[in-house]
Write an enzyme that holds these catalytic residues in place. Structure first.
Site, PDB file in Angstrom:
ATOM      1  N   ARG A 155     -30.759  28.901  29.542  1.00 24.84           N
ATOM      2  CA  ARG A 155     -30.311  27.563  29.305  1.00 24.84           C
ATOM      3  C   ARG A 155     -30.111  26.788  28.137  1.00 24.84           C
ATOM      4  NH1 ARG A 155     -28.622  25.113  34.665  1.00 24.84           N
ATOM      5  NH2 ARG A 155     -27.977  27.366  35.543  1.00 24.84           N
ATOM      6  N   ARG A 185     -26.492  20.870  29.291  1.00 26.94           N
ATOM      7  CA  ARG A 185     -25.747  19.519  29.354  1.00 26.94           C
ATOM      8  C   ARG A 185     -26.732  18.588  28.443  1.00 26.94           C
ATOM      9  NH1 ARG A 185     -25.532  19.535  35.170  1.00 26.94           N
ATOM     10  NH2 ARG A 185     -26.726  21.163  34.330  1.00 26.94           N
ATOM     11  N   ARG A 203     -17.136  21.363  27.190  1.00 27.70           N
ATOM     12  CA  ARG A 203     -17.249  20.961  28.415  1.00 27.70           C
ATOM     13  C   ARG A 203     -16.378  20.235  28.681  1.00 27.70           C
ATOM     14  NH1 ARG A 203     -19.164  18.642  33.483  1.00 27.70           N
ATOM     15  NH2 ARG A 203     -19.747  20.139  34.442  1.00 27.70           N
ATOM     16  N   ASP A 255     -21.631  32.489  34.591  1.00 23.42           N
ATOM     17  CA  ASP A 255     -22.844  32.059  35.815  1.00 23.42           C
ATOM     18  C   ASP A 255     -23.099  33.153  36.636  1.00 23.42           C
ATOM     19  OD1 ASP A 255     -24.534  29.333  36.896  1.00 23.42           O
ATOM     20  OD2 ASP A 255     -23.556  30.541  37.906  1.00 23.42           O
ATOM     21  N   TYR A 284     -27.265  33.046  47.122  1.00 25.97           N
ATOM     22  CA  TYR A 284     -26.737  31.260  47.631  1.00 25.97           C
ATOM     23  C   TYR A 284     -25.051  31.686  48.301  1.00 25.97           C
ATOM     24  CZ  TYR A 284     -28.591  29.295  43.562  1.00 25.97           C
ATOM     25  OH  TYR A 284     -29.571  28.548  43.095  1.00 25.97           O
TER      26      TYR A 284
HETATM   27  O1  CP3 Z   1     -28.958  29.515  30.057  1.00 29.82           O
HETATM   28  C1  CP3 Z   1     -27.709  29.805  29.539  1.00 29.82           C
HETATM   29  O2  CP3 Z   1     -27.321  29.452  28.542  1.00 29.82           O
HETATM   30  C2  CP3 Z   1     -27.005  31.344  29.852  1.00 29.82           C
HETATM   31  C3  CP3 Z   1     -25.768  30.600  30.575  1.00 29.82           C
HETATM   32  C4  CP3 Z   1     -26.168  30.855  32.075  1.00 29.82           C
HETATM   33  C5  CP3 Z   1     -26.003  29.414  32.728  1.00 29.82           C
HETATM   34  N1  CP3 Z   1     -26.369  29.321  34.760  1.00 29.82           N
HETATM   35  C6  CP3 Z   1     -24.664  28.182  32.537  1.00 29.82           C
HETATM   36  C7  CP3 Z   1     -24.854  26.969  33.272  1.00 29.82           C
HETATM   37  C8  CP3 Z   1     -27.053  31.282  33.115  1.00 29.82           C
HETATM   38  C9  CP3 Z   1     -27.810  32.478  32.281  1.00 29.82           C
HETATM   39  C10 CP3 Z   1     -26.957  30.644  33.923  1.00 29.82           C
HETATM   40  C11 CP3 Z   1     -27.972  31.257  35.020  1.00 29.82           C
HETATM   41  C12 CP3 Z   1     -27.551  30.918  36.267  1.00 29.82           C
HETATM   42  N2  CP3 Z   1     -27.223  30.087  37.333  1.00 29.82           N
HETATM   43  C13 CP3 Z   1     -28.878  30.970  37.353  1.00 29.82           C
HETATM   44  C14 CP3 Z   1     -30.412  31.567  37.306  1.00 29.82           C
HETATM   45  C15 CP3 Z   1     -31.618  30.744  36.150  1.00 29.82           C
HETATM   46  C16 CP3 Z   1     -32.318  29.789  37.217  1.00 29.82           C
HETATM   47  O3  CP3 Z   1     -31.371  28.749  36.445  1.00 29.82           O
HETATM   48  O4  CP3 Z   1     -32.654  30.010  38.183  1.00 29.82           O
HETATM   49  C17 CP3 Z   1     -29.052  30.267  38.815  1.00 29.82           C
HETATM   50  C18 CP3 Z   1     -29.853  30.181  40.071  1.00 29.82           C
HETATM   51  C19 CP3 Z   1     -27.269  29.698  38.980  1.00 29.82           C
HETATM   52  C20 CP3 Z   1     -26.574  29.208  39.469  1.00 29.82           C
HETATM   53  C21 CP3 Z   1     -26.453  27.467  39.217  1.00 29.82           C
HETATM   54  N3  CP3 Z   1     -25.115  27.798  38.426  1.00 29.82           N
HETATM   55  C22 CP3 Z   1     -26.985  25.973  39.909  1.00 29.82           C
HETATM   56  C23 CP3 Z   1     -27.919  26.426  41.129  1.00 29.82           C
HETATM   57  C24 CP3 Z   1     -25.924  25.459  38.787  1.00 29.82           C
HETATM   58  C25 CP3 Z   1     -25.742  24.038  39.138  1.00 29.82           C
HETATM   59  C26 CP3 Z   1     -27.226  22.927  38.635  1.00 29.82           C
HETATM   60  C27 CP3 Z   1     -27.004  23.129  37.235  1.00 29.82           C
HETATM   61  O5  CP3 Z   1     -28.096  22.789  36.389  1.00 29.82           O
HETATM   62  O6  CP3 Z   1     -26.430  22.420  37.228  1.00 29.82           O
HETATM   63  C28 CP3 Z   1     -25.059  26.236  37.801  1.00 29.82           C
HETATM   64  C29 CP3 Z   1     -24.216  25.758  37.059  1.00 29.82           C
HETATM   65  C30 CP3 Z   1     -24.558  26.015  35.062  1.00 29.82           C
HETATM   66  N4  CP3 Z   1     -24.653  26.992  34.977  1.00 29.82           N
HETATM   67  C31 CP3 Z   1     -24.697  24.613  33.926  1.00 29.82           C
HETATM   68  C32 CP3 Z   1     -24.841  25.490  33.077  1.00 29.82           C
HETATM   69  C33 CP3 Z   1     -24.669  25.709  31.755  1.00 29.82           C
HETATM   70  C34 CP3 Z   1     -24.535  23.258  34.126  1.00 29.82           C
HETATM   71  C35 CP3 Z   1     -22.746  23.189  34.396  1.00 29.82           C
HETATM   72  C36 CP3 Z   1     -22.333  21.867  34.064  1.00 29.82           C
HETATM   73  O7  CP3 Z   1     -21.991  22.515  32.908  1.00 29.82           O
HETATM   74  O8  CP3 Z   1     -22.170  21.022  35.204  1.00 29.82           O
END
Ligand code: CP3
Length: 342
Positions: free
Chosen positions: A23, A27, A36, A73, A150
């Site tokens: 990540r 944010r 964003r 994602d 999911y």
């Molecule tokens: O790592 C990186 O920077 C690359 C991009 C990336 C994102 N999600 C961007 C993201 C990667 C590799 C993921 C993987 C991901 N997404 C996983 C597996 C890794 C983990 O964290 O366990 C999972 C389970 C998801 C599903 C997901 N996406 C959830 C549950 C959420 C909401 C929770 C949260 O952290 O906000 C997301 C949103 C998400 N994916 C964001 C980002 C940057 C936040 C979105 C925003 O800008 O509001």
């Protein structure tokens, strides 16, 4: 000279481990929040190749990480298969649910995913031309079990209960969904590799809720099948597997799946990882994300402890899970400086 991440993935022990952060585009960075806002929302950002390229590059510019991870994602694949997907601000993802054979029958075939995912491949192509020569480009997908949790629940769940229930009550639908996701993941990652991804990572964030025979069938076996198919099509492509919270399941995971690297979360001790997991190949991890919030002497001593515990084998330094939005960007600098001090 070969890139440091690729050297570690090939089994080399480096004086200073390469580093990137789960990540890392997110944010906690003001420049991410600005881009964003320009995109409007998270999914629009994912599907806009110019802006997704920009946010992928932001942490590389700011910190000089050794790898960039594609901004996308794990839930884009279900969307490409025909599931509805939206994000509720402050809560997380929502999807249309798969609870029986009728829902499964409505999903598309794996050859039909590329139209939706085309912008993601374009982001990868942009990045492979834009990154500094020493930076490795990592593509990724969710593991079938985690993505299925999911899709079945229609949202994130603390204990993955709906997915466990479907597995118990309608195993045929459950297994058909996992199989569809396994095949779809192979096609999705294959296209990322063709577009320029140099490494791929498979995120199994909920692997820890599978045990015994279920862990073997639904975490280990899909990772093995995906890794084998990718390596058959793209010889030499390195694969990082992340069966999060697998505990003892990390032991032997390299050999059982063919993955070049096993990423470990911070619930396992680095000294234990060195003894039990690293003999199988490169390991990645495992600083607790909270140190990016709290910083200070604890951060410094933990970075040193993990670096030194894993210094006798191939290691890629990372967090045990993603950096959180309340992290202080200065603590990331401190982590990198401490890692590279010797
Ligand atoms: O790592 C990186 O920077 C690359 C991009 C990336 C994102 N999600 C961007 C993201 C990667 C590799 C993921 C993987 C991901 N997404 C996983 C597996 C890794 C983990 O964290 O366990 C999972 C389970 C998801 C599903 C997901 N996406 C959830 C549950 C959420 C909401 C929770 C949260 O952290 O906000 C997301 C949103 C998400 N994916 C964001 C980002 C940057 C936040 C979105 C925003 O800008 O509001």
């Amino acid at each position: 000279m070969t890139k440091t991440i690729l050297r570690a993935l090939a089994g080399e022990t480096l004086d200073t481990p390469p580093i990137w952060m789960m990540r890392q585009a997110g944010r906690y960075l003001p420049e991410y929040r600005a881009t964003r806002a320009e995109a409007g929302d998270f999914l629009s950002l994912c599907y806009n190749p110019d802006l997704a390229t920009e946010v992928t590059l932001q942490p590389i510019r700011r910190y000089g990480f050794d790898a960039a991870i594609l901004f996308a994602d794990i839930l884009l694949l279900p969307q490409a298969l025909g599931a509805d997907l939206w994000f509720v601000t402050g809560e997380g993802p929502r999807l249309s649910t798969v609870t029986g054979p009728d829902d499964l029958a409505k999903l598309k075939g794996v050859d039909d995913i590329h139209e939706t995912l085309g912008p993601i491949y374009q982001t990868v192509r942009n990045l492979s031309g834009a990154l500094p020569a020493e930076t490795t480009l990592i593509g990724f997908a969710g593991a079938p079990w985690t993505v299925a949790t999911y899709m079945i629940a229609g949202r994130g769940t603390p204990d993955q209960a709906p997915a466990h229930a479907l597995k118990a009550e309608d195993r045929a639908t459950f297994e058909a969904l996992l199989d569809l996701l396994t095949k779809g993941t192979i096609e999705y990652l294959s296209r990322q590799i063709e577009a320029g991804a140099e490494v791929v990572k498979i995120f199994d964030s909920w692997a820890g809720s599978l045990s015994g025979e279920d862990f073997r069938k639904y975490a280990l076996e899909p990772a093995r099948e995906i890794t084998a198919a990718l390596k058959a099509r793209h010889p030499g492509i390195p694969v990082i597997a992340f069966p999060r919270e697998a505990g003892n399941g990390y032991v032997g995971f390299h050999a059982a799946t063919g993955a070049d690297c096993v990423a470990v979360d911070d619930s396992v001790d680095a000294a234990w990882v060195a003894e039990k997991v690293q003999p199988g190949g490169c390991v990645q991890g495992n600083l607790a994300s909270r140190h990016m919030v709290t910083g200070g002497d604890d951060l410094v001593s933990e970075v040193r402890r993990i670096r030194d515990a894993l210094s006798n084998g191939p290691h890629i330094f990372n967090l045990g899970h993603g950096i959180t939005p309340d992290a202080d960007p200065e603590n990331v600098t401190l982590m990198i400086e401490t890692l590279r001090e010797k």
